[in-house]
Design an enzyme around this catalytic site. Structure first.
Site, PDB file in Angstrom:
ATOM      1  N   ASP A  67     -40.990  39.431 -63.199  1.00 55.14           N
ATOM      2  CA  ASP A  67     -40.953  38.084 -62.358  1.00 55.14           C
ATOM      3  C   ASP A  67     -40.005  37.286 -62.414  1.00 55.14           C
ATOM      4  O   ASP A  67     -40.645  36.547 -61.085  1.00 55.14           O
ATOM      5  CB  ASP A  67     -42.318  38.199 -62.508  1.00 55.14           C
ATOM      6  CG  ASP A  67     -42.898  37.723 -64.134  1.00 55.14           C
ATOM      7  OD1 ASP A  67     -41.859  38.599 -64.510  1.00 55.14           O
ATOM      8  OD2 ASP A  67     -43.482  36.567 -64.240  1.00 55.14           O
ATOM      9  N   HIS A  68     -39.755  36.837 -62.614  1.00 57.55           N
ATOM     10  CA  HIS A  68     -38.370  36.242 -62.781  1.00 57.55           C
ATOM     11  C   HIS A  68     -37.144  36.248 -62.388  1.00 57.55           C
ATOM     12  O   HIS A  68     -36.254  35.396 -62.085  1.00 57.55           O
ATOM     13  CB  HIS A  68     -38.041  35.647 -64.575  1.00 57.55           C
ATOM     14  CG  HIS A  68     -39.439  34.949 -64.878  1.00 57.55           C
ATOM     15  ND1 HIS A  68     -39.688  33.888 -64.868  1.00 57.55           N
ATOM     16  CD2 HIS A  68     -40.899  35.511 -65.430  1.00 57.55           C
ATOM     17  CE1 HIS A  68     -41.156  32.839 -65.554  1.00 57.55           C
ATOM     18  NE2 HIS A  68     -41.594  33.654 -66.080  1.00 57.55           N
TER      19      HIS A  68
HETATM   20 ZN   LIG Z   1     -41.861  36.488 -68.862  1.00 57.46          ZN
END
Ligand SMILES: [Zn+2]
Length: 172
Positions: A67-68
């Protein structure tokens, strides 16, 4: 202070929702863009916020959870389609190059620009980037895997020399 603006492209967590995109922020400092994290959908948010792709030359990844960083391959590919030139630097821990270099080699051969990885260990506080505009330091963070935050320190603008009739005037 000069133009200093933080755009929140995404602030959601690992599970996608219809209200929040995954993590990504773009710092606009004197019209240079510095991205912090690149979750899925980042390039769409980039467009909807009218940010200029040509102004982006540095991406800082906090850690290698999807998610990054799942937005990186699409964004890097789009920059290639847009004919970006020069160099893009991806700052992060060694895993980031291990994960994304093969994808770049497969999907983005013959790029119009070069990608350089600036790798470091995220478990200590250190200066990882400096230019005329700013310095960037890492801040180790507690998480399930090695993770760091980033401290952006704005540097004073260099004085300009203004030519006058018989002398120079220094203006800050
Ligand atoms: Zn994380």
């Amino acid at each position: 202070m000069e133009h200093f603006e933080l755009n929140i492209l995404g602030c959601g967590s690992a599970l996608p929702t219809t209200r929040h995109f995954p993590s990504s922020q773009v710092l606009n400092l004197r019209n240079k863009l510095y991205m912090i994290d690149c979750g899925e959908g980042t390039q769409m948010q980039f467009r909807s916020m009218n940010l200029n792709f040509n102004r982006l030359n540095h991406i800082f990844i906090s850690h290698s959870h999807g998610d990054h960083c799942f937005g990186l391959p699409g964004l890097l590919s789009t920059l290639n389609l847009l004919g970006k030139t020069g160099e893009l630097v991806i700052h992060g821990q060694p895993d980031i190059e291990k994960i994304f270099r093969p994808l770049l080699d497969y999907f983005c051969s013959n790029m119009t620009y070069s990608v350089r990885f600036n790798l470091f260990k995220p478990n200590k506080n250190e200066l990882i980037f400096e230019d005329k505009t700013l310095r960037v330091y890492t801040i180790p963070l507690k998480h399930k895997i090695p993770t760091c935050g980033y401290l952006f320190e704005e540097l004073p603008k260099q004085p300009h020399l203004i030519r006058e009739e018989k002398s120079f005037r220094i203006v800050a």
